[in-house]
Write an enzyme that holds these catalytic residues in place. Structure first.
Site, short mmCIF file in Angstrom:
data_model
loop_
_atom_site.label_atom_id
_atom_site.label_comp_id
_atom_site.label_asym_id
_atom_site.label_seq_id
_atom_site.Cartn_x
_atom_site.Cartn_y
_atom_site.Cartn_z
N ALA A 1 32.58 -19.91 3.89
CA ALA A 1 33.42 -19.06 3.04
C ALA A 1 33.27 -19.48 1.59
O ALA A 1 33.38 -20.66 1.26
CB ALA A 1 34.89 -19.18 3.45
N CYS A 2 33.01 -18.50 0.72
CA CYS A 2 32.89 -18.79 -0.71
C CYS A 2 34.03 -18.10 -1.46
O CYS A 2 34.85 -17.39 -0.87
CB CYS A 2 31.54 -18.34 -1.25
SG CYS A 2 31.29 -16.56 -1.31
N CYS A 3 34.07 -18.31 -2.75
CA CYS A 3 35.16 -17.77 -3.59
C CYS A 3 35.27 -16.26 -3.50
O CYS A 3 36.37 -15.72 -3.38
CB CYS A 3 34.98 -18.21 -5.04
SG CYS A 3 35.11 -19.98 -5.26
#
Length: 132
Positions: free
Chosen positions: A35-37
């Site tokens: 999961a990224c920003c």
């Protein structure tokens, strides 16, 4: 050196072992979350890089993604139970980490997963074999 919290969060659990699955030896079973920003590009880039590196090393790996469209490829309880360790490639808070209680957990940023996936997999092997 890897990200400061790379193995800080690792806790004792099962050890890697050679297995036969479908006629192919499996070195280690890994599950995790990416999961990224923004929940778009880096999430999927990190997943692909880590999956490719783990499979090249002979490992079985299952990674779910948590992003703008929700959870994809959600991990099953069976996959989690069979896992030797958990890899969190995350830049943000993710849901469902309580599922990994009692497992060794490695937490890294997605950028590191993209840039050095083979080194991450090698480091996981080293840590688990050292703790065996």
């Amino acid at each position: 050196m890897y990200h400061g919290k790379t193995f800080h969060h690792m806790r004792r659990c099962g050890t890697p072992r050679d297995r036969q699955r479908g006629g192919r030896g499996v070195r280690m079973r890994i599950v995790g979350i990416c999961a990224c920003c923004s929940g778009i590009a880096h999430t999927y880039m990190a997943k692909k890089a880590i999956v490719d590196a783990a499979q090249a090393a002979g490992d079985e790996i299952h990674l779910e993604t948590q992003g703008t469209i929700g959870v994809e490829d959600e991990l099953t309880p069976e996959q989690i139970a069979a896992a030797d360790c958990v890899l969190l490639c995350v830049d943000v808070h993710v849901e469902g980490t309580d599922r990994f209680k009692g497992k060794k957990v490695m937490k890294i940023p997605t950028g590191l997963a993209i840039k050095a996936p083979k080194q991450i997999i090698r480091k996981i092997h080293e840590e688990l074999e050292r703790d065996a």
